[in-house]
Design a protein around this motif. Structure first.
Motif, mmCIF file in Angstrom:
data_model
loop_
_atom_site.group_PDB
_atom_site.id
_atom_site.type_symbol
_atom_site.label_atom_id
_atom_site.label_comp_id
_atom_site.label_asym_id
_atom_site.label_seq_id
_atom_site.Cartn_x
_atom_site.Cartn_y
_atom_site.Cartn_z
ATOM 1 N N LEU A 78 0.835 -1.205 0.000
ATOM 2 C CA LEU A 78 0.000 0.000 0.000
ATOM 3 C C LEU A 78 0.869 1.253 0.000
ATOM 4 O O LEU A 78 0.558 2.240 -0.676
ATOM 5 N N VAL A 79 1.949 1.216 0.776
ATOM 6 C CA VAL A 79 2.855 2.364 0.822
ATOM 7 C C VAL A 79 3.450 2.621 -0.557
ATOM 8 O O VAL A 79 3.524 3.767 -1.023
ATOM 9 N N PHE A 80 3.861 1.553 -1.224
ATOM 10 C CA PHE A 80 4.395 1.692 -2.577
ATOM 11 C C PHE A 80 3.346 2.295 -3.514
ATOM 12 O O PHE A 80 3.630 3.221 -4.282
ATOM 13 N N ALA A 81 2.120 1.790 -3.435
ATOM 14 C CA ALA A 81 1.051 2.266 -4.319
ATOM 15 C C ALA A 81 0.738 3.728 -4.046
ATOM 16 O O ALA A 81 0.560 4.530 -4.985
ATOM 17 N N ILE A 82 0.668 4.103 -2.773
ATOM 18 C CA ILE A 82 0.392 5.508 -2.424
ATOM 19 C C ILE A 82 1.527 6.393 -2.928
ATOM 20 O O ILE A 82 1.311 7.485 -3.470
ATOM 21 N N GLY A 83 2.767 5.909 -2.753
ATOM 22 C CA GLY A 83 3.927 6.682 -3.203
ATOM 23 C C GLY A 83 3.897 6.933 -4.694
ATOM 24 O O GLY A 83 4.147 8.059 -5.154
ATOM 25 N N VAL A 84 3.579 5.896 -5.464
ATOM 26 C CA VAL A 84 3.526 6.056 -6.918
ATOM 27 C C VAL A 84 2.428 7.044 -7.300
ATOM 28 O O VAL A 84 2.606 7.874 -8.198
ATOM 29 N N SER A 85 1.283 6.968 -6.622
ATOM 30 C CA SER A 85 0.171 7.870 -6.965
ATOM 31 C C SER A 85 0.569 9.326 -6.775
ATOM 32 O O SER A 85 0.242 10.186 -7.600
ATOM 33 N N HIS A 86 1.298 9.618 -5.686
ATOM 34 C CA HIS A 86 1.741 10.996 -5.464
ATOM 35 C C HIS A 86 2.903 11.350 -6.386
ATOM 36 O O HIS A 86 3.037 12.500 -6.813
#
Length: 778
Positions: free
Chosen positions: A289-297
């Motif tokens: 989830l952290v990776f996914a949130i990071g990519v989105s930002h």
């Protein structure tokens, strides 16, 4: 518009010392990468229970006398017939001895046919006679096996320690909290490995089958299934890379947000290890989830820089401008995520609190890697000062789409959207009322029904008369209370009422055993299966019941009533617990008190109540934090309503979806609601940050929304779809709880994104009815 002086100073400091910033990130990443390699899986039993709940206080208080809920059950079965043969007894003896010597097993509580405490009693002319079920001189020949079979029947353990059809026999044990060989907290995963390798692998063959259940074994199977997260992580990286590449048409721009997001994950894992935390099977999903949130930002940053460069400035200036433009909305969005995760600390269950800490650390790292490191890295790039090829081919088409969507921010279409949204909300709210707290399926809910663990559970349930789902009601009284007829009579009446509750298979207590023994003293006549009012006779009836039976403690001041249930479904647990409370309030007196609870179902009951109690406060904390951050960021009540209202509607719909898909609110699904709100708010903040600025300049809602779509629309759509596709891969997980989380997160990511681009502007159309330019003209 004036630039915040603090942001200006940050920007100047960071971009004037870019080399130092990169050196700091590189050095920190190396250090934390080493720390991350020291991170260990941690799946302690106590992390999974609400230790401060009143049921668990009772459980811990009497754990030494009656054991806990952290038990191991091993059923050894003969596939060719009954158990009365030499190979079977050799295997059973081997399993018993092997389990006995595993560090962390409470040896006093290891029970099987070979335990000295497994005894039979029979009525003879002179009274009673008895002894161990397996005598000291036992030989597994025809005569010896015949004697053992007779002793088993005399002991009345068929259905409990021996299967109803004599095809299996049970070995049970309880685990301690501390490993006596090391003095440290018991390594549950090591126990699970030993159960698999030293017992099942060693004694299972073509004839003998070994079936193992219990918390430690379940956690071991969950941990093995969780290793598949690495595969899903790799798939998510690949999918994300493809999606980002099609968005920006640049390999370098694709690698930058992915690399920065991976650095955030490394920092998260390293920080966890440095702070002395481990990672449990549920928290192992958080790095994804952290990776996914990071990519989105990161995509938002890439999108902004590319648009800046298209205006004719260089990459460094574009990166600086994007840093200024996105620091507040990006920071607020990530801060909302962080606070959303921190609210999970309000839930008094260790595994959820550690998930909250793990997730909060990860998102805090993203603030540094994606809002600081990423623009610094981009500032070293050289991009062409012209639209990308994708834009050339699809620019006109995209603009037409944005113009069509901007119409959603006018009152006519907005009215239709809000009416439909209201209908969906009412539909979701209606079904959300029926959402159940707790597990809704038989077997271990973390695993699929066809898993080896659940198949073992179903076999044991089918072949034995007792259920593996039991709850112990603790009866606290005065020393030697078991010698009083009045006390045992109250316990007997309590047991009788609970035995007649739907979902209760059977029950046992010292009172019920005393009645059986009293009958035995009277030639087994069922008419004498009563509690004697004569104290000496009553003492005689209970004298042969050892403390190892789990029905009384040493001074007879505590006597559990054990209720065996048909299953551990939420409805069953609620029904039984409510009845226990009702009967207890009726029968409690000055000398005797019934207290919930011990046993596996007692733990589940406490967990369900803790989840139910935490649900509303958690949501209030999440929404309260989001509202405050939006008010501080936008300085507008209207803007805050526009962001928060769609989030609330989607949360309600998600609860309705849980009801429709037969997913209960549990330790694994409760955090998803907070995660969905925390991450879902990002879409609205990015859209409204542009809208709010344009509205303040006097644009109409339609114009402001069109500008927001031009600036952020592609990135928001990409983010929502990428996040949803990434978590949708969880549908194929070996873990049932990960499948449930994947379904809910996919729904919330997609629907929150749709709500931000459809419902948010419709709400804004009514909150900002007239453009400021028109008002000035009037």
């Amino acid at each position: 518009m004036s630039i915040n002086p603090v942001i200006n100073k940050l920007e100047n400091g960071i971009f004037k010392h870019r080399a130092f910033v990169l050196a700091f990130f590189a050095l920190t990443t190396v250090v934390l990468l080493f720390q991350a390699t020291q991170l260990k899986l941690d799946a302690a039993f106590t992390k999974n229970i609400p230790l401060n709940h009143e049921y668990m206080q009772t459980y811990l208080k009497h754990q030494k006398d009656f054991g806990g809920a952290n038990n191991i059950l091993i059923s050894v079965c003969d596939a060719e017939g009954d158990i009365f043969n030499e190979p079977f007894f050799d295997a059973l003896k081997g399993v018993h001895d092997q389990l006995f010597f595993i560090p962390g097993v409470d040896r006093i509580l290891v029970k099987s046919l070979f335990s000295p405490s497994t005894r039979f009693v029979e009525v003879v002319e002179d009274g009673f006679a008895g002894g161990p079920v397996i005598p000291a001189n036992f030989r597994p020949d025809e005569q010896g096996l015949s004697v053992v079979k007779g002793n088993i029947e005399k002991a009345g353990i068929v259905g409990r320690m021996v299967a109803d059809d004599y095809s299996c026999s049970m070995v049970t044990a309880s685990l301690m909290e501390i490993d006596p060989s090391t003095g440290e907290k018991l390594d549950t995963l090591s126990i699970a490995e030993q159960l698999e390798n030293d017992i099942r692998a060693q004694y299972e063959n073509d004839r003998i089958t070994v079936h193992v259940i219990g918390f430690a074994k379940m956690v071991g199977d969950v941990a093995n299934g969780a290793k598949g997260v690495v595969v899903f992580f790799a798939i998510a990286i690949a999918i994300t890379a493809i999606m980002v590449f099609f968005f920006c048409r640049s390999i370098t721009l694709t690698l930058l947000p992915i690399s920065c997001s991976l650095i955030a994950v490394i920092w998260q894992m390293g920080m966890l290890s440095s702070l002395g935390f481990g990672i449990d099977p549920m928290s192992i999903l958080v790095p994804f989830l952290v990776f996914a949130i990071g990519v989105s930002h990161g995509v938002q940053m890439i999108n902004s820089v590319v648009k800046q460069v298209r205006t004719g400035i260089n990459c460094k200036e574009g990166a600086q401008n994007s840093f200024r433009a996105l620091l507040i909305p990006g920071g607020v969005a990530l801060l909302s995520d962080t606070i959303g995760f921190i609210t999970l600390l309000s839930i008094d269950i260790g595994i959820i609190r550690e998930l909250a800490i793990t997730a909060s650390l990860g998102v805090a790292m993203i603030i540094l890697t994606n809002l600081v490191l990423l623009p610094v890295l981009i500032s070293y790039m050289k991009l062409e000062n012209k639209p990308l090829k994708a834009s050339k081919r699809g620019g006109m088409h995209k603009s037409d789409v944005w113009h069509a969507m901007a119409a959603l921010a006018t009152r006519g279409p907005a009215t239709v959207i809000l009416v439909l949204t209201a209908g969906l909300y009412v539909f979701g709210l209606y079904h959300a009322q029926n959402m159940k707290i707790g597990e809704l399926h038989a077997g271990a809910p973390s695993l699929h029904e066809n898993s080896r663990y659940n198949q073992d559970t179903f076999l044991i349930t089918d072949r034995y008369a007792i259920s593996v789902d039991y709850i112990s009601v603790i009866v606290e009284t005065t020393p030697d209370a078991c010698t009083s007829y009045d006390n045992l009579d109250v316990i007997d009446r309590f047991q009788w009422q609970l035995e007649n509750v739907q979902g209760v298979q059977s029950a046992v207590s010292l009172a019920s055993i005393a009645k059986i023994v009293n009958s035995g003293y009277n030639e087994g006549n069922p008419k004498w299966r009563v509690l004697s009012r004569n104290q000496q006779t009553l003492v005689q009836s209970i004298a042969r019941v050892p403390t190892s039976s789990g029905l009384l403690n040493r001074d007879c001041s505590v006597m559990p009533v054990i209720l065996f249930l048909e299953d551990h479904k939420a409805a069953t647990i609620t029904r039984v617990v409510d009845k226990v409370k009702a009967v207890a309030s009726e029968l409690n007196n000055d000398n005797l008190t019934f207290k919930l609870a011990s046993g596996p179902v007692g733990v589940m009951a406490a967990t369900n109540e803790a989840v139910e109690a935490a649900q509303l406060p958690m949501m209030l904390y999440v929404y309260g934090a989001v509202i405050i951050l939006c008010l501080v960021s936008f300085k507008s009540v209207r803007a805050t309503i526009s962001v928060v209202l769609p989030l609330y509607i989607v949360s309600t719909l998600a609860q309705g979806v849980m009801t429709g898909l037969d997913i209960g609110l549990t330790v694994s699904t409760l955090p998803v609601i907070a995660l969905g709100v925390g991450i879902g708010v990002d879409y609205g903040i990015y859209i409204l940050s542009t809208m709010n600025a344009r509205l303040k300049e006097g644009d109409s809602v339609e114009q402001a929304y069109f500008a927001a779509l031009q600036e952020r629309g592609s990135a928001v759509l990409l983010t929502g779809v990428t996040l949803a596709i990434g978590v949708s891969t969880w549908f194929f997980s070996a873990l049932k709880f990960q499948v449930d989380m994947g379904i809910l997160l996919t729904f919330m990511f997609l629907v929150n994104m749709l709500a931000a681009i459809i419902v948010l502007p419709a709400i804004a159309a009514f909150l900002w009815p007239k453009p400021k330019k028109d008002e000035k003209k009037q």
